[in-house]
Design an enzyme around this catalytic site. Structure first.
Site, PDB file in Angstrom:
ATOM      1  N   ARG A 178      43.963  36.944  32.979  1.00 20.03           N
ATOM      2  CA  ARG A 178      42.933  37.037  33.570  1.00 20.03           C
ATOM      3  C   ARG A 178      42.191  35.391  33.933  1.00 20.03           C
ATOM      4  O   ARG A 178      41.493  35.158  34.730  1.00 20.03           O
ATOM      5  CB  ARG A 178      41.645  38.052  33.006  1.00 20.03           C
ATOM      6  CG  ARG A 178      42.068  39.314  32.948  1.00 20.03           C
ATOM      7  CD  ARG A 178      41.142  40.157  32.211  1.00 20.03           C
ATOM      8  NE  ARG A 178      41.280  41.622  32.543  1.00 20.03           N
ATOM      9  CZ  ARG A 178      40.633  42.734  31.840  1.00 20.03           C
ATOM     10  NH1 ARG A 178      40.297  42.360  30.752  1.00 20.03           N
ATOM     11  NH2 ARG A 178      41.232  43.925  32.228  1.00 20.03           N
ATOM     12  N   HIS A 231      43.561  41.931  41.057  1.00 21.48           N
ATOM     13  CA  HIS A 231      44.403  41.939  40.129  1.00 21.48           C
ATOM     14  C   HIS A 231      44.063  41.470  38.880  1.00 21.48           C
ATOM     15  O   HIS A 231      43.225  40.769  38.832  1.00 21.48           O
ATOM     16  CB  HIS A 231      45.845  41.532  40.506  1.00 21.48           C
ATOM     17  CG  HIS A 231      45.755  40.004  40.555  1.00 21.48           C
ATOM     18  ND1 HIS A 231      47.088  39.284  40.990  1.00 21.48           N
ATOM     19  CD2 HIS A 231      44.793  39.005  40.693  1.00 21.48           C
ATOM     20  CE1 HIS A 231      46.800  38.008  40.905  1.00 21.48           C
ATOM     21  NE2 HIS A 231      45.397  37.811  40.757  1.00 21.48           N
ATOM     22  N   GLU A 232      44.705  41.894  37.610  1.00 22.74           N
ATOM     23  CA  GLU A 232      44.255  41.929  36.200  1.00 22.74           C
ATOM     24  C   GLU A 232      42.751  42.461  36.054  1.00 22.74           C
ATOM     25  O   GLU A 232      42.113  41.856  35.314  1.00 22.74           O
ATOM     26  CB  GLU A 232      44.358  40.436  36.063  1.00 22.74           C
ATOM     27  CG  GLU A 232      45.530  39.805  36.334  1.00 22.74           C
ATOM     28  CD  GLU A 232      46.921  40.619  35.873  1.00 22.74           C
ATOM     29  OE1 GLU A 232      46.861  41.417  34.840  1.00 22.74           O
ATOM     30  OE2 GLU A 232      47.917  40.484  36.448  1.00 22.74           O
ATOM     31  N   GLY A 233      42.435  43.537  36.603  1.00 23.87           N
ATOM     32  CA  GLY A 233      40.912  44.097  36.655  1.00 23.87           C
ATOM     33  C   GLY A 233      40.316  43.714  37.722  1.00 23.87           C
ATOM     34  O   GLY A 233      39.893  42.558  37.774  1.00 23.87           O
ATOM     35  N   GLN A 275      35.693  44.352  35.663  1.00 24.36           N
ATOM     36  CA  GLN A 275      35.152  43.086  34.652  1.00 24.36           C
ATOM     37  C   GLN A 275      33.722  43.297  34.365  1.00 24.36           C
ATOM     38  O   GLN A 275      33.469  42.815  33.377  1.00 24.36           O
ATOM     39  CB  GLN A 275      35.562  41.632  35.485  1.00 24.36           C
ATOM     40  CG  GLN A 275      36.880  41.442  35.808  1.00 24.36           C
ATOM     41  CD  GLN A 275      38.001  41.524  34.669  1.00 24.36           C
ATOM     42  OE1 GLN A 275      37.428  41.068  33.733  1.00 24.36           O
ATOM     43  NE2 GLN A 275      39.107  42.124  34.679  1.00 24.36           N
TER      44      GLN A 275
END
Length: 597
Positions: free
Chosen positions: A296, A439-441, A446
């Site tokens: 992240r 991507h990655e949340g 978040q």
């Protein structure tokens, strides 16, 4: 074409963060600024010679699958070979596993250079280093002996396999299973979607970090375990052995970020996909969060540098493009002025500078927290630094992904019609950057993580610590008359953050958790703006002290002060309406019926 600003990178590393002070710790004994500069020089050379030249070509020639293998532009492998041979894959790892033991801050600064040059090609080492860190932290001695060395040598690449076609980001709903086998390993069966770097010939092997459930595991995220699933089972001396039962089901064709092949993978189509349990059963998501959090911050770095490269391209264009005349000049026969002379173009450039330089200061500050935590002798200090990193991680991922993308939009606007064409890189950089909010949340995830977990954990300890750090900077700034306006604005915002967060924190106890989280994304944007204002106040303080003896660097420091002023006058005021909405516990989105759409 300038794709990054070394002067600003040096400013953040040495003048703002004082990264060379880490050299006083035994971990970095024998290292100094000259060594760090040499590493950065090498990164610049490789990025300039091997990453930047094919950035546009690989965007136009995305990976293709012919039914047998994935074809990727050869220049991608050549660039990654140069990266690997220079030792960057192992830069921040311990010397006892073959690493260079550089500070994580320096490794991330090098990453910034590569991401600015070509973020798609840089995606492969980014994922591999994160997977190697996960293996180093939780893998068994046997697993590390078989896989870690080749990964740090760049012979093996890594992936993270979380999402599934039917589940997306809802990891509680994954269906991939892992059945214990008599030989001590597991047989993995299932499908994983959106797997970056999932299939290619860029390395000898691919190490997949896969989330799956074992028999008897409880439902939800608490029943997830982590498995190491290689493309090839390792043979003698790490050479690729027998092909594992991991099959490519197809490629995802993306709007941008095209150099990083994105895949749908099937595990265990033939019932013989071998996976190795990492750590303890049912702690997989806990372990994976280390890789996810590292990734992240890496995503935030990539978003920052896509915005930064766009800013520098727009700046170069504005300094060389004549068009129009200033409002005071009505003579149509007078020479045209460069567009950087127009106030609105300067506004667009200032908006970009404020976003990208503020974001880079934040992301490298987070990297520096990792180093300080690693070298702190006191357990309480390590805990404090960990808390600060926890609350800043969703901001460091999402604020650059949202607002440095806005900077890319401004870069296109500066170039006008040319910005919308492939003749210039700004349209590609915009498309590349659009992925980083997903991507990655996603941005929304978040926000939920920040407000629903990080802000409230341990009675609000992390938020209290963050605001205390900001208030320490405010106290320092009160000694500088030129910064009084900014100090007052940020102090007022922090006071309201405390007040509104305290009110929101009461809602879960009243059975209104959904209402608390309904505007979590607004909270994320709001607190992100406060944090970026803080990074600008810190930079302005350094610039204020440096100006007296700046010499030929005078304009650089004036630029810092003016970008700080821009952020405080144009961006920080947006925080108050966001806080007003949050304070009202607004339910507009929550109560909108499906039928009403």
């Amino acid at each position: 074409m300038a794709f990054f600003d070394r002067r600003n990178l040096d400013f953040i590393l040495y003048e703002l963060l004082g990264v060379e002070t880490l050299c006083g710790h035994p971990r970095h004994a024998g290292q100094d600024r000259a060594m760090f500069d040499g590493v950065l020089d090498t990164a610049v050379r490789i990025a300039t010679e091997h990453f930047l030249p094919h950035a546009a070509q690989v965007d136009a020639t995305e990976p293709e699958y012919d039914g047998t293998r994935v074809h990727i532009l050869p220049q991608v492998k050549a660039a990654l070979d140069a990266y690997r041979e220079a030792g960057f894959m192992a830069a921040a790892f311990d010397a006892d596993v073959g690493g260079l033991q550089l500070p994580w801050t320096i490794a991330q600064a090098c990453g910034a250079v590569f991401a600015a040059a070509n973020i798609g090609t840089y995606g492969y080492p980014l994922l591999t280093v994160a997977a190697a860190n996960l293996l180093r932290a939780f893998g068994s001695a046997e697993q590390q002996a078989a896989f870690l060395g080749p990964m740090l040598e760049g012979r093996y690449f890594g992936t993270m396999c979380l999402s599934e076609p039917q589940a997306g980001s809802s990891l509680a709903d994954i269906r991939t299973r892992a059945q214990p086998a008599a030989e001590g390993h597991y047989l993995v069966r299932g499908s994983k979607m959106w797997i970056s770097g999932g299939e290619h010939d860029l390395a000898e092997n691919i190490v997949h970090m896969v989330l799956a459930r074992i028999p008897g595991a409880p439902a939800g995220v608490k029943g997830i375990s982590l498995f190491l699933v290689p493309k090839y089972l390792p043979g003698v001396n790490g050479a690729p052995g027998v092909r594992n039962d991991v099959a490519l089901a197809g490629l995802n064709h993306k709007m941008g970020y095209r150099a990083t092949v994105n895949t749908l993978l099937n595990f265990g189509e033939q019932g013989r996909c071998i996976g190795y349990l990492v750590g303890e059963p049912q702690r997989g998501l806990e372990y994976m969060f280390q890789m996810m959090n590292e990734a992240r911050i890496g995503v935030g770095l990539g978003a920052t540098m896509c915005g930064y490269a766009g800013y520098l391209s727009a700046l170069e264009y504005a300094r060389g493009r004549p068009q129009g005349r200033l409002p005071e000049n009505k003579d149509p026969t007078a020479p045209q002025v460069l567009i950087i002379e127009h106030a609105d173009v300067r506004r667009l450039l200032l908006a970009q500078k404020a976003a990208v330089e503020g974001a880079l200061a934040l992301v490298l500050y987070c990297a520096h927290l990792v180093d300080r935590r690693r070298t702190a002798a006191d357990a309480a200090e390590r805990e404090r630094l960990g808390l600060l990193l926890d609350i800043l991680t969703p901001i460091a991922k999402s604020w650059p992904s949202e607002f440095c993308l806005e900077a890319n939009k401004h870069a296109i606007q500066v170039l006008g019609g040319y910005g919308y064409t492939r003749d210039y890189p700004v349209e590609r950089l915009y498309r590349d950057n659009r992925l980083n909010a997903i991507h990655e949340g996603t941005h929304g995830i978040q926000g939920i993580d920040l407000l629903g977990r990080k802000v409230t954990m341990r009675g609000g300890a992390a938020l209290h610590l963050l605001l205390s750090e900001i208030e320490a900077t405010l106290a320092e700034g009160r000694g500088h008359a030129a910064l009084d306006e900014h100090v007052a604005s940020l102090a007022g915002a922090c006071a309201r953050v405390r007040e509104v967060t305290a009110a929101l924190s009461l809602l879960p106890g009243e059975g209104r958790l959904g209402l608390m989280l309904a505007n979590a994304t607004v909270y994320l944007d709001m607190l992100g703006h406060v944090v970026i204002a803080w990074t600008w106040l810190r930079q302005a303080l350094v610039a204020e002290r440096a100006l007296a003896a700046a010499g030929e660097q005078h304009d650089f420091y004036i630029g810092k002060q003016r970008a700080c002023r821009y952020f405080f006058r144009y961006e920080l005021p947006r925080v108050q309406p966001w806080l007003d909405l949050l304070a009202r516990f607004d339910d507009t989105c929550l109560t909108m019926s499906v039928a009403a759409f």
